[in-house]
Design an enzyme around this catalytic site. Sequence first.
Site, PDB file in Angstrom:
ATOM      1  N   ASP A   1      -1.083  -7.605   0.797  1.00 10.01           N
ATOM      2  CA  ASP A   1       0.277  -7.797   1.329  1.00 10.01           C
ATOM      3  C   ASP A   1       1.207  -7.848   0.109  1.00 10.01           C
ATOM      4  O   ASP A   1       1.701  -8.880  -0.287  1.00 10.01           O
ATOM      5  CB  ASP A   1       0.400  -9.069   2.188  1.00 10.01           C
ATOM      6  CG  ASP A   1       0.038 -10.355   1.465  1.00 10.01           C
ATOM      7  OD1 ASP A   1      -0.813 -10.325   0.550  1.00 10.01           O
ATOM      8  OD2 ASP A   1       0.623 -11.412   1.789  1.00 10.01           O
TER       9      ASP A   1
ATOM     10  N   HIS B   1      -3.786 -16.077  -7.822  1.00 14.33           N
ATOM     11  CA  HIS B   1      -4.664 -16.087  -6.643  1.00 14.33           C
ATOM     12  C   HIS B   1      -5.422 -14.758  -6.458  1.00 14.33           C
ATOM     13  O   HIS B   1      -6.650 -14.709  -6.502  1.00 14.33           O
ATOM     14  CB  HIS B   1      -3.834 -16.327  -5.379  1.00 14.33           C
ATOM     15  CG  HIS B   1      -2.939 -17.506  -5.443  1.00 14.33           C
ATOM     16  ND1 HIS B   1      -3.403 -18.792  -5.324  1.00 14.33           N
ATOM     17  CD2 HIS B   1      -1.595 -17.606  -5.605  1.00 14.33           C
ATOM     18  CE1 HIS B   1      -2.391 -19.633  -5.398  1.00 14.33           C
ATOM     19  NE2 HIS B   1      -1.276 -18.945  -5.578  1.00 14.33           N
TER      20      HIS B   1
END
Length: 317
Positions: A10, A244
């Site tokens: 995303d 992340h």
Amino acid sequence: MRKKIILDLDTGIDDAFALAYALASPELELIGVTGTYGNVAVETGVRNTLAILELFDRVDMPVYAGLPHARERDSFEVLEVSEFIHGVNGIGEAELPEPATSAAEGGAVEFLVESVRRYGDDLVIVPTGPSTTIASAIEADASFAVHAHIVMMGGALAVPGNVRPWAEANVHQDPEATDLLFRRAADVTMVGLDVTLQTLLTTEETAVWRELGTAGGDFLAEAAEHYIRAYETTSPHLGGCGLHDPLAVAVALDPGLVTCLDINLKVDVEGETRGRTIGDQSRLNDPVKTARVAVDVDVERFLGEFMRRLTALAAKT
Ligand code: BDR
Ligand code: CA
């Protein structure tokens, strides 16, 4: 043989770093990217992915648009916190030329299912956004859950969430989808906040990219500095921004970077703990554990690999 990899992104600042990490790793053969909503709408994420592939001279890479919203919803709106962290354009307001390429024909779900059928154990799938598209692949083909190897960024086992007290952002977007993934998939590694908030990037590192004086170096630095400034507001105690998504790619390539707990997982889908990733009590005594949760990480080794790979990639642009 190089390990084949598919990223489900995303895109997103740290998704952009995950993509760069895969492109910069000669041990990996990126065979395609699927796009999901999350940090931005699916169209924006796909656009960012295509623009980054063009920047790094990889317009050959197919990019498939995935599902546009969560299973239980009929639309998607960017969360305020996502826009604050990733910027309105998703890449920290860094400017990249409009990509000349477009999304590939065909659906992301079909591409995922077909790839697992064709490559089996030689392929790893790394989702770094909401699990919606992956959950649909699980439902579309019974063999997908059995044969797919998945290393996902998402969840938080022994630390609080980041968008809700109990929930990490990717799982929060579509708890039902991640729950389905945990209950059905035979091989999942969860790279969640327990480890990703230990791997932090600071302006000391972005200065290295600035010094390159290349388009790639400028892009990485610009996006990362936006991300670092956002973290100074949301998580000042950390002293940097969380890497992340690239950590999930690094673990897919080198599982020895993290220490894992073998466990059967589920996601709470109701009540105030909606979005929490936790052990599934109904499978507590099942000797077969389908998930591994990363609980510790070799921070120094990962950061060294991250900087070495991305700096070399950006130097070539
Ligand atoms: C995750 O949420 C998104 O904002 C990031 O791209 C990452 O995938 C971190 O919780
Ligand atoms: Ca992401």
